[in-house]
Design a protein around this motif. Structure first.
Motif, short mmCIF file in Angstrom:
data_model
loop_
_atom_site.label_atom_id
_atom_site.label_comp_id
_atom_site.label_asym_id
_atom_site.label_seq_id
_atom_site.Cartn_x
_atom_site.Cartn_y
_atom_site.Cartn_z
N LYS A 43 38.42 54.93 45.53
CA LYS A 43 39.28 56.23 45.21
C LYS A 43 38.25 57.38 44.68
N LYS A 44 38.51 58.65 45.51
CA LYS A 44 37.81 59.92 45.27
C LYS A 44 37.66 60.17 43.84
N GLY A 45 36.61 60.35 43.44
CA GLY A 45 36.12 60.54 42.07
C GLY A 45 36.01 59.47 41.23
N TYR A 46 35.91 58.02 41.52
CA TYR A 46 35.55 56.92 40.98
C TYR A 46 34.56 56.10 41.58
N LYS A 47 33.91 55.47 41.01
CA LYS A 47 32.98 54.42 41.56
C LYS A 47 33.57 53.07 42.53
N THR A 48 33.00 53.25 43.79
CA THR A 48 33.64 52.27 44.75
C THR A 48 33.23 50.78 44.24
N GLU A 49 34.00 49.88 44.12
CA GLU A 49 33.87 48.79 43.66
C GLU A 49 33.97 47.74 44.76
N ILE A 50 32.99 46.95 44.83
CA ILE A 50 32.83 45.94 46.09
C ILE A 50 32.69 44.45 45.43
N GLU A 51 33.08 43.45 46.01
CA GLU A 51 33.04 42.07 45.36
C GLU A 51 33.42 41.20 46.58
N THR A 52 33.02 39.79 46.39
CA THR A 52 33.56 38.79 47.41
C THR A 52 34.48 37.88 46.65
N ILE A 53 35.75 37.89 47.43
CA ILE A 53 36.89 37.10 47.02
C ILE A 53 36.96 35.92 47.88
N THR A 54 37.58 34.63 47.46
CA THR A 54 37.75 33.65 47.89
C THR A 54 39.24 33.47 47.88
N ILE A 55 39.91 33.34 49.17
CA ILE A 55 41.33 33.05 49.43
C ILE A 55 41.58 31.38 49.61
N GLU A 56 42.23 31.03 48.92
CA GLU A 56 42.70 29.44 49.23
C GLU A 56 44.24 29.33 49.81
N GLU A 57 44.49 28.49 50.47
CA GLU A 57 45.80 28.21 51.15
C GLU A 57 46.88 27.85 49.84
N GLY A 58 47.88 28.62 50.13
CA GLY A 58 48.98 28.39 49.17
C GLY A 58 48.71 29.12 47.48
N LYS A 59 47.77 29.53 47.26
CA LYS A 59 47.45 30.23 46.03
C LYS A 59 47.34 31.65 45.96
N THR A 60 47.41 32.24 44.78
CA THR A 60 47.41 33.68 44.72
C THR A 60 46.20 34.17 43.87
N ILE A 61 45.51 35.04 44.44
CA ILE A 61 44.39 35.43 43.45
C ILE A 61 44.58 36.85 42.97
N HIS A 62 44.05 37.32 42.00
CA HIS A 62 44.43 38.53 41.12
C HIS A 62 43.29 39.28 40.90
N PRO A 63 42.66 39.95 41.75
CA PRO A 63 41.43 40.36 41.46
C PRO A 63 41.50 41.97 41.03
N ASN A 64 42.20 42.18 39.71
CA ASN A 64 42.50 43.56 38.92
C ASN A 64 41.35 44.16 38.71
N LYS A 65 41.23 45.47 38.60
CA LYS A 65 40.10 46.36 38.00
C LYS A 65 40.28 47.64 37.70
N THR A 66 39.33 47.85 36.82
CA THR A 66 39.36 49.33 36.14
C THR A 66 38.20 49.91 36.78
N LEU A 67 38.65 50.96 37.59
CA LEU A 67 37.51 51.86 38.00
C LEU A 67 36.64 52.74 37.09
N THR A 68 35.60 52.82 37.47
CA THR A 68 34.82 53.79 36.45
C THR A 68 34.76 55.13 36.96
N ASP A 69 35.40 56.18 36.09
CA ASP A 69 35.32 57.62 36.73
C ASP A 69 33.95 58.48 36.59
N TYR A 70 33.83 59.40 37.28
CA TYR A 70 32.85 60.11 37.44
C TYR A 70 33.09 61.60 36.56
#
Length: 210
Positions: free
Chosen positions: A157-184
């Motif tokens: 998002k423009k004006g915020y630090k880009t967040e990058i991470e590795t996620i693992t998706i599993e069959e039949g499961k839901t992940i919630h990689p929620n984030k609070t971005l750091t603003d500039y």
């Protein structure tokens, strides 16, 4: 090949892949010479294996990798388990039987994708989502069409630090990689005298005033 043997009776066995084994008995006499010319008979079929419309699928016969998408060649007569594999997809497995001197063609279904689920909330919202560098949408975001396995998640998002991470998706499961971005914040840099080099994180970005 020439090599000495003791006089008497002997047995010969010759084997070669894709051919029937040859065996025979023969006798050797003292100071004698015996000339053997075994002839091996073919024991293979010409086989073609095709995966419908998926050029990336990997083809295996009894655990041995043969090719990608399609394969043509010789297989020794017998029973085989043919597997069609693809990362994050179901494996297609099928038994086939081939006979000597046949010409056979087999078609296989495409491996089917295996999906998991993802739900992403961010603060702030309206953040661009990229998975493996493919743009999927903006937050809040829900999808049940993410292939299982490891992926690179990028939030921009423009004006915020880009967040990058590795996620693992599993069959039949839901992940919630929620984030609070750091603003500039905006900043002005001055120097006396002016026209001084400005470095941020050891990289030059310009000159003062900046």
């Amino acid at each position: 090949n020439h090599f000495p043997l003791k006089s008497g009776n002997h047995s010969l066995l010759v084997t070669k892949k894709l051919y029937l084994p040859h065996s025979q008995n023969f006798a050797i006499t003292d100071s004698g010479f015996t000339n053997l010319k075994p002839t091996l008979k073919p024991n293979y079929a010409e086989v073609e294996l095709n995966v419908n419309k998926d050029k990336d699928a990997l083809i295996y016969a009894n655990g041995e990798f043969l090719g990608t998408g399609k394969w043509h060649g010789r297989l020794e007569a017998g029973e085989y388990t043919i597997e069609v594999k693809k990362l994050s997809h179901t494996t297609i497995s099928r038994k086939i039987s081939i006979k000597n001197n046949e010409n056979k063609s087999f078609n296989f279904d495409n491996p089917k994708p295996i999906y998991g689920n993802i739900e992403i909330q961010t603060t702030p919202s309206d953040v661009e989502i990229y998975i493996d560098d493919n743009f999927l949408g903006k937050t809040p975001f829900i999808s049940s069409q993410i292939l299982v396995g490891e992926h690179k998640l990028k939030l921009i998002k423009k004006g915020y630090k880009t967040e990058i991470e590795t996620i693992t998706i599993e069959e039949g499961k839901t992940i919630h990689p929620n984030k609070t971005l750091t603003d500039y914040c905006n900043a002005m840099l001055y120097s006396t005298p002016t026209n001084a080099d400005v470095y941020i994180n050891d990289s030059i970005v310009g000159k003062t005033p900046y």
